[in-house]
Design an enzyme around this catalytic site. Structure first.
Site, PDB file in Angstrom:
ATOM      1  N   ASP A 109       0.836  -1.188   0.000  1.00  0.00           N
ATOM      2  CA  ASP A 109       0.000   0.000   0.000  1.00  0.00           C
ATOM      3  C   ASP A 109       0.876   1.246   0.000  1.00  0.00           C
ATOM      4  O   ASP A 109       1.997   1.235   0.534  1.00  0.00           O
ATOM      5  CB  ASP A 109      -0.892   0.034   1.245  1.00  0.00           C
ATOM      6  CG  ASP A 109      -1.902  -1.097   1.272  1.00  0.00           C
ATOM      7  OD1 ASP A 109      -2.228  -1.628   0.198  1.00  0.00           O
ATOM      8  OD2 ASP A 109      -2.356  -1.450   2.380  1.00  0.00           O
ATOM      9  N   LYS A 110       0.360   2.318  -0.561  1.00  0.00           N
ATOM     10  CA  LYS A 110       1.110   3.571  -0.624  1.00  0.00           C
ATOM     11  C   LYS A 110       1.690   3.989   0.726  1.00  0.00           C
ATOM     12  O   LYS A 110       2.869   4.360   0.812  1.00  0.00           O
ATOM     13  CB  LYS A 110       0.212   4.683  -1.188  1.00  0.00           C
ATOM     14  CG  LYS A 110       0.899   6.038  -1.288  1.00  0.00           C
ATOM     15  CD  LYS A 110      -0.059   7.092  -1.832  1.00  0.00           C
ATOM     16  CE  LYS A 110       0.594   8.458  -1.863  1.00  0.00           C
ATOM     17  NZ  LYS A 110      -0.328   9.509  -2.367  1.00  0.00           N
TER      18      LYS A 110
END
Length: 241
Positions: free
Chosen positions: A61-62
Site C-alpha cells: 500500500d502507498k
C-alpha cells in the site's frame, strides 16, 4: 509523508533474477488514477535507476514502507510470482497498534473484496480465506489523553500474513480490536490525530521488514529492510530499541 524526488531508491538486494528496494511510506508502486497528482512511482523510478525493465512481484500500500521486490526477466517473474500465488513467500511486518495486543494469535478471518473501481473490483462478493499470524513484540503506555482515557496503550506487533488479501493486516488487526495507528481507513481518527501530535509525525505505522523465499538455485533467500527513520524515531520515543 513527502517523498524526496531527488533521492534514488534504496536498493537492499540485487542478483541476476531479483532486485529489492526499501520502499518509503508515501511512494506508489505504480501509476494509479486514484493519485493523479503523484509524479513518482517505484516501477518507473527503478527502471530509470537500473536502465532496464523490471517486473513487480507484489504490492505494498502507498502508506506502507519496507521490502518491495521486482524480477529482472520474464522467466524470473514467472518463477517468483508462482511462489507469491501459492503463499510460499514468508512476509514479516511490524505494526504499531492501539491497545495491548495478544501475545500470540492466528487471525483466521475471511475477507470480502474492498471496492476498487479503478481495478475493476466490486464491493462485497464471497468472502475469501485470509490468515495472519501475529505476535506482540512489546507493549507501551504513554501519557496521552484520548477520549475518556487518561493514558494511551500501544503495542508493537509482528505480523505474518499467509494469504495476500487487500489491506489484510490492516483489516485483521482492526477485526481483533487493535487497529494500526495512522490507518485513515481502518483505524481510529481521534487516536491517529492524537498520536501524530504526540510523536510529531503521522503516517501508517506499518512496515514490511523481511521476506523469505526460495531462489531459482534452490537456496533460501532472506531479504531484510530496516525501519525508516521516522518509524525508528517513534519507537525510540516509546523507549523501544
Amino acid at each position: 509523508m513527502s517523498i524526496n524526488s531527488s533521492q534514488p531508491l534504496s536498493i537492499i538486494h540485487q542478483d541476476d533474477d531479483l532486485v529489492a528496494i526499501k520502499k518509503a511510506s508515501g511512494l506508489l508502486v505504480h501509476r494509479s488514477p486514484i493519485d493523479k497528482h503523484e509524479t513518482r512511482f517505484a516501477v518507473q523510478e527503478l527502471r530509470n535507476q537500473l536502465g532496464r525493465h523490471v517486473y513487480p512481484l507484489h504490492r505494498l500500500d502507498k502508506p506502507t514502507s519496507g521490502v518491495l521486490m521486482f524480477a529482472l526477466s520474464n522467466e524470473a517473474a514467472s518463477f517468483y510470482s508462482q511462489q507469491f500465488r501459492d503463499h510460499q513467500v514468508r512476509k514479516t511486518y511490524l505494526a504499531l497498534v492501539r491497545g495491548h495486543g495478544p501475545e500470540t494469535m492466528s487471525i483466521d478471518h475471511s475477507l470480502r473484496d474492498e471496492g476498487d473501481k479503478y481495478a475493476g473490483i466490486e464491493l462485497g462478493g464471497k468472502a475469501k480465506e485470509a490468515l495472519t499470524h501475529v505476535q506482540c513484540v512489546r507493549q507501551f503506555e504513554i501519557p496521552l489523553v484520548v477520549d475518556r482515557y487518561p493514558t494511551t496503550r500501544l503495542s508493537l506487533m509482528r505480523c505474518e500474513p499467509v494469504t495476500g488479501r487487500k489491506h489484510q493486516i490492516r483489516r485483521h488487526l482492526k477485526h481483533i480490536g487493535h487497529p494500526i495507528v495512522g490507518d485513515s481507513r481502518h483505524g481510529k481518527g481521534l487516536l491517529n490525530r492524537a498520536c501524530e501530535g504526540y510523536f510529531g509525525a503521522g503516517r501508517l505505522w506499518l512496515a514490511c521488514t523481511q521476506m523469505t523465499l526460495v531462489g531459482r538455485d534452490g537456496r533460501l533467500l532472506v531479504i531484510d529492510a530496516s525501519l525508516e527513520a521516522d518509524f525508528d524515531q517513534v519507537l525510540k520515543q516509546l523507549g523501544s530499541e
